[in-house]
Design an enzyme around this catalytic site. Sequence first.
Site, mmCIF file in Angstrom:
data_model
loop_
_atom_site.group_PDB
_atom_site.id
_atom_site.type_symbol
_atom_site.label_atom_id
_atom_site.label_comp_id
_atom_site.label_asym_id
_atom_site.label_seq_id
_atom_site.Cartn_x
_atom_site.Cartn_y
_atom_site.Cartn_z
ATOM 1 N N GLN A 8 0.821 -1.217 0.000
ATOM 2 C CA GLN A 8 0.000 0.000 0.000
ATOM 3 C C GLN A 8 0.852 1.264 0.000
ATOM 4 O O GLN A 8 0.377 2.337 -0.371
ATOM 5 C CB GLN A 8 -0.941 -0.002 1.196
ATOM 6 C CG GLN A 8 -0.289 0.080 2.555
ATOM 7 C CD GLN A 8 -1.284 0.453 3.647
ATOM 8 O OE1 GLN A 8 -2.479 0.648 3.396
ATOM 9 N NE2 GLN A 8 -0.801 0.553 4.864
ATOM 10 N N TRP A 56 -0.314 10.500 -0.298
ATOM 11 C CA TRP A 56 -1.330 10.324 -1.327
ATOM 12 C C TRP A 56 -0.955 11.074 -2.602
ATOM 13 O O TRP A 56 -1.582 12.067 -2.979
ATOM 14 C CB TRP A 56 -2.683 10.751 -0.786
ATOM 15 C CG TRP A 56 -3.130 9.863 0.354
ATOM 16 C CD1 TRP A 56 -2.654 8.617 0.675
ATOM 17 C CD2 TRP A 56 -4.149 10.149 1.313
ATOM 18 N NE1 TRP A 56 -3.304 8.104 1.759
ATOM 19 C CE2 TRP A 56 -4.232 9.030 2.179
ATOM 20 C CE3 TRP A 56 -4.993 11.242 1.527
ATOM 21 C CZ2 TRP A 56 -5.131 8.973 3.239
ATOM 22 C CZ3 TRP A 56 -5.897 11.189 2.579
ATOM 23 C CH2 TRP A 56 -5.956 10.067 3.419
ATOM 24 N N ASP A 111 -9.446 3.204 -1.921
ATOM 25 C CA ASP A 111 -9.876 3.544 -0.565
ATOM 26 C C ASP A 111 -10.773 4.787 -0.545
ATOM 27 O O ASP A 111 -10.880 5.518 -1.518
ATOM 28 C CB ASP A 111 -8.627 3.778 0.283
ATOM 29 C CG ASP A 111 -8.860 3.584 1.776
ATOM 30 O OD1 ASP A 111 -10.008 3.306 2.165
ATOM 31 O OD2 ASP A 111 -7.888 3.697 2.538
ATOM 32 N N GLU A 128 -16.033 8.380 1.502
ATOM 33 C CA GLU A 128 -17.087 8.743 2.457
ATOM 34 C C GLU A 128 -17.054 10.208 2.874
ATOM 35 O O GLU A 128 -17.966 10.674 3.566
ATOM 36 C CB GLU A 128 -16.942 7.908 3.745
ATOM 37 C CG GLU A 128 -16.660 6.440 3.542
ATOM 38 C CD GLU A 128 -15.171 6.138 3.430
ATOM 39 O OE1 GLU A 128 -14.379 7.096 3.254
ATOM 40 O OE2 GLU A 128 -14.805 4.967 3.494
ATOM 41 N N ASP A 153 -11.597 -0.563 7.995
ATOM 42 C CA ASP A 153 -10.572 -0.497 9.040
ATOM 43 C C ASP A 153 -11.106 -1.037 10.364
ATOM 44 O O ASP A 153 -11.542 -0.271 11.235
ATOM 45 C CB ASP A 153 -10.105 0.945 9.219
ATOM 46 C CG ASP A 153 -9.451 1.487 7.964
ATOM 47 O OD1 ASP A 153 -9.105 0.694 7.078
ATOM 48 O OD2 ASP A 153 -9.289 2.718 7.872
ATOM 49 N N HIS A 174 -3.067 -7.591 5.963
ATOM 50 C CA HIS A 174 -2.753 -6.177 6.180
ATOM 51 C C HIS A 174 -1.832 -6.101 7.390
ATOM 52 O O HIS A 174 -2.081 -6.745 8.410
ATOM 53 C CB HIS A 174 -4.024 -5.372 6.425
ATOM 54 C CG HIS A 174 -3.867 -3.895 6.206
ATOM 55 N ND1 HIS A 174 -2.805 -3.160 6.703
ATOM 56 C CD2 HIS A 174 -4.646 -2.997 5.541
ATOM 57 C CE1 HIS A 174 -2.940 -1.899 6.354
ATOM 58 N NE2 HIS A 174 -4.047 -1.762 5.644
#
Length: 663
Positions: free
Chosen positions: A274, A290, A391, A394, A458, A523
């Site tokens: 990731q 990011w 990912d 929201e 998560d 993960h």
Amino acid sequence: MIELQLDGDSLKVLLNGKERLAFQIGSEIFAVGNGENSYSMSRGSFDIKAKILSKHMRRISRFHLTDDGAYVVFRRGRLKLEIKGDKIHFIPQGFAQYNRMWFALPSGDDEGFYGTGEIFTEFNLKGQKATVWVAEHINVKQTTTKILNNMAGFKNVNFVRQFSNYESYYEQPTFISSKKYFYHSDTTARSIFNFKGDRTVLQTDEIASFWLGFADDFEHLMTSLTEIVGRQPELPDWVYDGQILGIQGGTDVMLEKYDKVIEHGGKVNGVWIQDWEGRRVTAVGKQLFWNWEWDKELYPNLDKAIKDLNTKGCKVLGYCNPFLAIEKPLYKEASKKGYCVKDMEGNDYLVKITTFPAAMVDLTNPEAYDWIKGIIKKNMIGFGLSGWMADFGEYLPTDCVLYSGEEAELVHNAWPAIWAKVNREALEETGNLGKILFFTRSGFTDTPKYSVMMWNGDNHPDFSRDFGLPSIIPASLSLSVCGFGLVHSDIGGYTTILNLRRNMELYKRWFEMNTFSVLMRGHEGLNPDLNVQFDADDDILDFCSRMSRIHASLKPYLQDAVKKNAEEGVGVMRPLFFYYDEKEAYDNGYEYLLGRDVLVAPVCRPKVREMQVYLPNDEWIHLWSGKEYGGGTFTVPCPLGETPVFVRKTNKEVLSLLQEAIK
């Protein structure tokens, strides 16, 4: 086929000649009104204050049949009913001056309700009130409270908060009933579904059309529902060939850990890195930068390593989301071009995630939409990645300004589906649908038809019912009955802070559960150094490798289940009540059917070595002992490595595959 029949003062809904629902002249099933909401967002969690300004009941005054349906007529306004095969589309007419709507359905004492998105703490929602509003599932306050309780010695794995205190990444204005019907609203606004009492009252914060669908069995009900919300395609062939290792820290670390698992006989179909685009160490853990470009400093020679691993049957997967790190080049480019969501003053809207702010790409801007899609196509697919975690989704604030001019309040819920569509089109336009995998955590209506796979987000690395391992099962089942039939979880959980960390037993139990799921992916967690990892010692390496071999043996069985999901909308994980009309089957949210013939009852509590398992009325073979069982409740052994799994006696093929794998 649905028929509508007038019978005196009643309008009856018939399916294949059998009455399923009736409306009566004089009854009050519908109301309209006006209201306003105020929203306060903190790190993706929302505090919503709603005010109803007016509410007007509409009593049915008459019915009028048409060639393709009927009208339910009120003194003011009406509902147009259009028959679409085995479902009815309800279209409100004459209510343009209102922005709130209520619709009521009868609710039996023994009726069960399931869905409304991804629900982690409950399975049967009878007696609950569900708010459909996409948000961060676990907020900072809840996690902090748990950490403090752990420190004080108040650790209770069975604790759950009031249902209304929970939020979810994936919400959908959809539910199915144990009476074999579904409801789905076409709204994108906030909805409230009240399953209390003898009436189910469904509120939407806009005037919107909705659907009722009926079937004689649950498989056909899911087929009908997914004709509306969509279905996921079949998965790439390589997805089933073992486990995807969750690894961070650079090229050498990735290759070293991969080699360890291979040396221990593990089946590895992928490595998920990731932090391929860079790492950001914050006060809460090892997070990501990011900026959706290869970090050559952290991952030197990654391009060559990807090619080498591909020759060994191991794919490399990455990570992306719709945010941009404000310190990095891609943000500067997007900001200069006006591609970011704006605040009320016209500046880029910076959202605080954990400890840092980030900008959002405005997906309502066609140029920005194509820009971020082009980055995925070039920097990820073109680079050689075979998949990624898509990912977030929201966090769209309701006080932002969008390029399209739409009200953010009405776009917020739809945002995750738009993000999924970006990723889906990147695959389709490069000819990689069915070859490359991406998985999303947030969703709403249309996510089932755009996303390829979900994961459960998560979760806490513990046995807690609210956020830990047990929560995965009702969450996955509720997604499945909403039409999203491909879902998996992070092995071992994610949110690792202070005393909230995974131990060896938790890790093994989670590994067992994911062995019997559609995808096996690990993960390292938010703070990898605090967690047990798959290479902690030889024992866990051997354990995980064995589980990966068992999972790989399920390939033909899982492929058939995924194909059924793609063609008929019947998920890979299914509630027991889909096939067994038994009270326990309707209420049991902690066992599931993997496909039709494998029943899984994961161990969800610490230090458990035998447990009670409910088996529906059928003929079952206990995988680990070969012992035969009928229906009932039984105490079975469950040492580490042998979570209770049963195979229907009629499916000798999958039983043989699994028995060979566990030798």
